[in-house]
Design a protein around this motif. Sequence first.
Motif, PDB file in Angstrom:
ATOM      1  N   ALA A  16       0.851  -1.058   0.012  1.00  0.00           N
ATOM      2  CA  ALA A  16       0.013  -0.165   0.051  1.00  0.00           C
ATOM      3  C   ALA A  16       0.935   1.232   0.131  1.00  0.00           C
ATOM      4  O   ALA A  16       0.639   2.266  -0.803  1.00  0.00           O
ATOM      5  N   LEU A  17       2.003   1.391   0.826  1.00  0.00           N
ATOM      6  CA  LEU A  17       2.819   2.503   0.838  1.00  0.00           C
ATOM      7  C   LEU A  17       3.448   2.676  -0.448  1.00  0.00           C
ATOM      8  O   LEU A  17       3.621   3.791  -1.037  1.00  0.00           O
ATOM      9  N   ALA A  18       3.923   1.446  -1.220  1.00  0.00           N
ATOM     10  CA  ALA A  18       4.655   1.461  -2.237  1.00  0.00           C
ATOM     11  C   ALA A  18       3.781   2.020  -3.571  1.00  0.00           C
ATOM     12  O   ALA A  18       3.942   2.839  -4.174  1.00  0.00           O
ATOM     13  N   ALA A  22       4.083   5.507  -5.625  1.00  0.00           N
ATOM     14  CA  ALA A  22       4.223   5.385  -7.073  1.00  0.00           C
ATOM     15  C   ALA A  22       3.127   6.470  -7.776  1.00  0.00           C
ATOM     16  O   ALA A  22       3.435   6.841  -8.922  1.00  0.00           O
ATOM     17  N   LEU A  23       2.078   6.733  -7.022  1.00  0.00           N
ATOM     18  CA  LEU A  23       1.157   7.661  -7.489  1.00  0.00           C
ATOM     19  C   LEU A  23       1.761   9.160  -7.426  1.00  0.00           C
ATOM     20  O   LEU A  23       1.359   9.796  -8.177  1.00  0.00           O
ATOM     21  N   GLY A  24       2.921   9.244  -6.869  1.00  0.00           N
ATOM     22  CA  GLY A  24       3.542  10.621  -6.898  1.00  0.00           C
ATOM     23  C   GLY A  24       3.578  11.394  -5.556  1.00  0.00           C
ATOM     24  O   GLY A  24       3.819  12.591  -5.377  1.00  0.00           O
ATOM     25  N   VAL A  25       2.814  10.566  -4.665  1.00  0.00           N
ATOM     26  CA  VAL A  25       2.836  11.273  -3.167  1.00  0.00           C
ATOM     27  C   VAL A  25       3.953  11.160  -2.561  1.00  0.00           C
ATOM     28  O   VAL A  25       4.922  10.226  -2.445  1.00  0.00           O
ATOM     29  N   GLU A  26       4.718  12.265  -1.777  1.00  0.00           N
ATOM     30  CA  GLU A  26       5.719  12.443  -1.131  1.00  0.00           C
ATOM     31  C   GLU A  26       5.858  10.900  -0.084  1.00  0.00           C
ATOM     32  O   GLU A  26       4.790  10.881   0.570  1.00  0.00           O
ATOM     33  N   ARG A  27       6.967  10.458   0.121  1.00  0.00           N
ATOM     34  CA  ARG A  27       7.045   9.118   1.027  1.00  0.00           C
ATOM     35  C   ARG A  27       6.392   9.554   2.479  1.00  0.00           C
ATOM     36  O   ARG A  27       5.563   8.916   2.976  1.00  0.00           O
ATOM     37  N   LEU A  28       6.761  10.541   3.090  1.00  0.00           N
ATOM     38  CA  LEU A  28       6.290  10.962   4.437  1.00  0.00           C
ATOM     39  C   LEU A  28       5.025  11.428   4.153  1.00  0.00           C
ATOM     40  O   LEU A  28       4.082  10.887   5.350  1.00  0.00           O
ATOM     41  N   ASP A  29       4.419  11.904   3.549  1.00  0.00           N
ATOM     42  CA  ASP A  29       3.004  12.172   3.392  1.00  0.00           C
ATOM     43  C   ASP A  29       2.231  10.915   3.238  1.00  0.00           C
ATOM     44  O   ASP A  29       1.210  10.528   3.825  1.00  0.00           O
ATOM     45  N   ALA A  30       2.900  10.049   2.306  1.00  0.00           N
ATOM     46  CA  ALA A  30       2.030   8.734   2.142  1.00  0.00           C
ATOM     47  C   ALA A  30       2.210   7.863   3.379  1.00  0.00           C
ATOM     48  O   ALA A  30       1.051   7.062   3.775  1.00  0.00           O
ATOM     49  N   PRO A  42      -0.093   9.492  13.966  1.00  0.00           N
ATOM     50  CA  PRO A  42       0.835   9.763  12.724  1.00  0.00           C
ATOM     51  C   PRO A  42       2.290   9.573  13.437  1.00  0.00           C
ATOM     52  O   PRO A  42       3.287   9.529  12.590  1.00  0.00           O
ATOM     53  N   HIS A  43       2.621   9.870  14.580  1.00  0.00           N
ATOM     54  CA  HIS A  43       4.207   9.660  15.033  1.00  0.00           C
ATOM     55  C   HIS A  43       4.281   8.069  14.894  1.00  0.00           C
ATOM     56  O   HIS A  43       5.823   7.774  15.397  1.00  0.00           O
ATOM     57  N   ASP A  44       3.803   7.108  14.639  1.00  0.00           N
ATOM     58  CA  ASP A  44       4.038   5.773  14.751  1.00  0.00           C
ATOM     59  C   ASP A  44       4.467   5.157  13.615  1.00  0.00           C
ATOM     60  O   ASP A  44       4.156   3.957  12.930  1.00  0.00           O
ATOM     61  N   ARG A  45       5.515   5.922  12.934  1.00  0.00           N
ATOM     62  CA  ARG A  45       5.870   5.439  11.392  1.00  0.00           C
ATOM     63  C   ARG A  45       6.959   4.214  11.707  1.00  0.00           C
ATOM     64  O   ARG A  45       6.928   3.563  10.755  1.00  0.00           O
ATOM     65  N   ALA A  46       7.297   4.172  12.833  1.00  0.00           N
ATOM     66  CA  ALA A  46       8.144   2.771  13.095  1.00  0.00           C
ATOM     67  C   ALA A  46       7.195   1.713  13.175  1.00  0.00           C
ATOM     68  O   ALA A  46       7.870   0.336  12.538  1.00  0.00           O
ATOM     69  N   LEU A  72      -2.885  14.793  -4.184  1.00  0.00           N
ATOM     70  CA  LEU A  72      -2.273  14.892  -5.163  1.00  0.00           C
ATOM     71  C   LEU A  72      -3.041  16.124  -6.026  1.00  0.00           C
ATOM     72  O   LEU A  72      -2.413  16.604  -7.021  1.00  0.00           O
ATOM     73  N   ALA A  73      -4.254  16.544  -5.418  1.00  0.00           N
ATOM     74  CA  ALA A  73      -4.961  17.604  -5.853  1.00  0.00           C
ATOM     75  C   ALA A  73      -4.338  18.901  -5.258  1.00  0.00           C
ATOM     76  O   ALA A  73      -4.869  20.083  -5.504  1.00  0.00           O
ATOM     77  N   GLY A  74      -3.748  18.934  -4.209  1.00  0.00           N
ATOM     78  CA  GLY A  74      -3.033  19.703  -3.730  1.00  0.00           C
ATOM     79  C   GLY A  74      -3.361  20.300  -2.339  1.00  0.00           C
ATOM     80  O   GLY A  74      -2.982  20.930  -1.574  1.00  0.00           O
ATOM     81  N   GLU A  75      -4.244  19.217  -1.568  1.00  0.00           N
ATOM     82  CA  GLU A  75      -4.887  19.343  -0.308  1.00  0.00           C
ATOM     83  C   GLU A  75      -3.758  19.034   0.689  1.00  0.00           C
ATOM     84  O   GLU A  75      -3.099  17.992   0.874  1.00  0.00           O
ATOM     85  N   PRO A  76      -3.725  20.112   1.746  1.00  0.00           N
ATOM     86  CA  PRO A  76      -2.732  19.908   2.699  1.00  0.00           C
ATOM     87  C   PRO A  76      -2.750  18.451   3.464  1.00  0.00           C
ATOM     88  O   PRO A  76      -4.054  18.039   3.694  1.00  0.00           O
ATOM     89  N   VAL A  77      -1.653  17.866   3.732  1.00  0.00           N
ATOM     90  CA  VAL A  77      -1.988  16.586   4.607  1.00  0.00           C
ATOM     91  C   VAL A  77      -2.883  16.710   5.890  1.00  0.00           C
ATOM     92  O   VAL A  77      -3.559  15.901   6.552  1.00  0.00           O
ATOM     93  N   ALA A  78      -2.273  17.998   6.698  1.00  0.00           N
ATOM     94  CA  ALA A  78      -3.015  18.320   7.723  1.00  0.00           C
ATOM     95  C   ALA A  78      -4.549  18.217   7.860  1.00  0.00           C
ATOM     96  O   ALA A  78      -5.217  17.827   8.701  1.00  0.00           O
ATOM     97  N   TYR A  79      -5.191  18.773   6.724  1.00  0.00           N
ATOM     98  CA  TYR A  79      -6.452  18.696   6.488  1.00  0.00           C
ATOM     99  C   TYR A  79      -7.061  17.278   6.291  1.00  0.00           C
ATOM    100  O   TYR A  79      -8.180  17.131   6.678  1.00  0.00           O
TER     101      TYR A  79
END
Length: 285
Positions: A16-18, A22-30, A42-46, A72-79
Amino acid sequence: MMDSTENPLPSTVAQALAAAVALGVERLDAQLLLLHALGRAPHDRAWLLAHDTDTMPEAAWSVLAAHLSRRLAGEPVAYLLGSKEFRGLDLHVDARVLVPRPDTETLVEWALQCLEGRAAPRVLDLGTGSGAIALALQHARADAQVDAVDASADALEVAEANARRLGLPVRFAQANWLEDAGTGYTVIASNPPYIAAGDPHLPALRHEPTSALEAGIDGLDDIRQIVRQSPAHLADGGWLLLEHGHDQAHAVRQLLAERGFAEVQSREDLAGIQRCSGGIWRAVK
């Protein structure tokens, strides 16, 4: 949204992460959006590394795919997440307010330095938005009386809800900058709109409220008003601290000096950019 008739659904968390990347979303955002879809913090990336072979639930993928399309349409991750961490506080945010930026922590740190040694200081946050500055200051200085204003009733709803949830006694009011403000403040701090009308960066911020971004032909209209009006509301020896654009430090320092502020200076953000400027007000004896 990905079409499952052409692309098989990811079967594991790692897939799912890959697929998101692959769609073009930055890895951290993904990663953040994947954690959100899975009901993780959100802090549980490990956790993603430790559970990369776990099955990816179809329902969670549907949520993630919808959020990826919006990102991908530009909406902030925080929203999309509904929250943003700011100086250790988890703030709820949505399209009624700007997303708090790490750069603004520079302003908070400076304000706290100005409050050192002052017992029960009074602080005013102008254009509070989500309440980030006011709430961070109140959290750090429980003895302070922190007031916060915003012209937007919608923004104040967000800020007041954050204050209630965090149990912080900031006092909020709807006002246009210093309209009806009190006097005797030790610090007046503001992250006002400072982007010039027609700035090429504005389209990238189209999902955030324009009224909280744009400030006239040179981006300084609101800063001029705050600088002009603040002395009447500051205590003798009180500080006015302003966040501004990356190329506006000289202009803001000039406005402060011309208004009669002393010790006019700028502070750099984490990237080494002069992001905040301020000065101290000395009452004429």
